[in-house]
Design an enzyme around this catalytic site. Structure first.
Site, PDB file in Angstrom:
ATOM      1  N   LYS A 272       0.811   4.185  -0.853  1.00 44.95           N
ATOM      2  CA  LYS A 272       2.084   4.818  -0.522  1.00 44.95           C
ATOM      3  C   LYS A 272       3.227   4.440  -1.451  1.00 44.95           C
ATOM      4  O   LYS A 272       3.442   3.275  -1.759  1.00 44.95           O
ATOM      5  CB  LYS A 272       2.470   4.449   0.912  1.00 44.95           C
ATOM      6  CG  LYS A 272       1.516   5.013   1.956  1.00 44.95           C
ATOM      7  CD  LYS A 272       1.981   4.652   3.354  1.00 44.95           C
ATOM      8  CE  LYS A 272       1.138   5.366   4.404  1.00 44.95           C
ATOM      9  NZ  LYS A 272       1.601   5.060   5.762  1.00 44.95           N
TER      10      LYS A 272
ATOM     11  N   GLY B 222      -3.080  -8.436  -1.964  1.00 44.62           N
ATOM     12  CA  GLY B 222      -4.432  -8.489  -1.390  1.00 44.62           C
ATOM     13  C   GLY B 222      -5.444  -7.575  -2.044  1.00 44.62           C
ATOM     14  O   GLY B 222      -6.487  -8.019  -2.528  1.00 44.62           O
TER      15      GLY B 222
ATOM     16  N   GLY C 256       3.013 -11.031   0.558  1.00 45.08           N
ATOM     17  CA  GLY C 256       4.415 -10.655   0.775  1.00 45.08           C
ATOM     18  C   GLY C 256       5.379 -11.322  -0.186  1.00 45.08           C
ATOM     19  O   GLY C 256       6.295 -10.685  -0.702  1.00 45.08           O
TER      20      GLY C 256
END
Length: 396
Positions: A197, A354, A377
């Site tokens: 996305k 990841g 993150g």
């Protein structure tokens, strides 16, 4: 670089509170992947070698402020002892009289592991009182958990203001790698950004077009950019409602002098499954019932050419459906090219996230990259140009 390392601290005879990330997968009480534990071992060994007494602070899972036996750090003691090759003692809390007594009794050569910091609800609120309770256990604070540095918690941020603070070896390696990739990089700089996305990586793309010379966009994200350029993408994964945003990013990149590289040819199948029948087509010829699952050979040739003319590479996200053969071809080939250039000293390559780590491991290229960050993150927020509270707290 305002932060200190272990080499800047006097550790002899001192109790050193070390914030680590040992959030490892466990099945039936057995650690199934000890990578994170192995990566903190150099910090623990160096503290011991300098005469310090390491006391480990860590969270495990998301207990939400409740004591939960299945999330106790006690079950990690045998794995930690194997990694550190020394005795690891355990305290049933990370603050309070019991923890203080265990810290006071710690002998040279021993390591103390404190119970899960998130058994206290105050931990995730960056509570100064909880931090003060932790700080009483040590004389020096060392943060070796870059992967938790994007959170302002009691054990990562508030505590760093209460004790002389430094970065551990893993944190130091991570910060030095990131600084070399985006802080003061050798140019030209190329970034690869892939994934499903555009909407989740808007800030990332906005920051990168100001800082890199070439931006390779792959995966489902690339399809959204093809839509923005008026090209058909059939039934491919694409965020069609983001096409105006993608067009804005293309315009801003042009203005900033950043070349955006999109697929010029595509690998198209009718089913999302391994070894599905597929065709290689020009990027403007995706049929109505087709889905784009990878970048084609011409696109790959352009990407590897850009790599060969770059000095620095930052990679986040695959170029195609890397989990399905043969739609992992572009990701694998590009990764192996980056690895070869790094091995020959022509390229500094830093990767993280990841899916990225999984893809690079699958391709066999991971071992030759300059640095691979396991911090999801925190790595992404750093790439977005954000200040990480756990790192900022060391700059004092």
């Amino acid at each position: 670089m305002g932060w200190k390392t272990l080499d800047d601290m006097d550790l002899n005879g001192k109790r050193v509170l070390v914030r680590v990330d040992i959030n490892v997968p466990i099945v039936d009480g057995v650690v199934t992947d000890s990578t994170r534990i192995r990566r903190i071992a150099p910090t623990v060994r160096d503290i011991l070698a300098a005469g310090g007494k390491p006391i480990l602070l860590a969270h495990f899972g998301r207990p939400g402020g409740e004591r939960r036996e299945n999330l106790s750090l006690n079950q990690l003691v045998p794995t930690l002892e194997r990694a550190f090759e020394t005795k690891v003692l355990f305290a049933a809390d990370c603050v309070g009289a019991g923890a203080e007594a265990a810290a006071d009794a710690l002998q040279p050569g021993e390591v103390l592991l404190l119970e899960n910091t998130r058994f206290h609800a105050a931990e995730t609120k960056n509570d100064p009182e909880l931090a003060a309770g932790m700080a009483r256990l040590g004389e020096v604070y060392c943060n070796d958990a870059f992967s938790a540095a994007h959170r302002a918690h009691s054990s990562t941020e508030a505590i760093a203001r209460l004790l002389p603070a430094c970065a551990g070896r893993l944190m130091q390696a991570e910060l030095e790698a990131l600084e070399s990739a985006l802080g003061q990089p050798q140019r030209p700089v190329t970034a690869v950004v892939g994934g499903a996305k555009v909407s989740t990586k808007l800030e990332l793309l906005g920051n990168l077009i100001e800082k890199v010379d070439h931006l390779v966009i792959g995966g489902g994200m690339a399809n959204t950019f093809l839509v923005a350029k008026g090209l058909p993408v059939g039934i491919s994964l694409a965020e069609r409602i983001m096409k105006d945003t993608a067009a804005e990013i293309l315009a801003k990149a042009e203005k900033a002098g950043c070349e955006i590289i999109l697929p010029s040819d595509i690998v198209v199948a009718k089913k999302f499954e391994s070894n599905a029948p597929h065709d290689i087509l020009p990027a403007d010829q995706c049929p109505e019932d087709g889905m784009i699952l990878d970048a084609g050979p011409d696109s790959l040739a352009r990407i590897t050419e850009v790599f060969a003319n770059s000095k620095t590479l930052i990679w986040n996200g695959p170029l195609g459906a890397f989990e399905l053969e043969p739609f992992d071809a572009a990701t694998n080939a590009a990764a192996l090219k980056a690895a070869a250039l790094t091995r020959s000293g022509q390229l500094i390559s830093v990767a993280g996230g990841g899916d990225t780590v999984a893809a690079l491991n699958a391709s066999g290229a991971a071992g030759d990259f300059s640095y691979i960050s396991t911090a999801g993150g925190a790595f992404l927020e750093w790439m977005e140009g954000k200040t990480l509270p756990g790192v900022a707290a060391l700059d004092q």
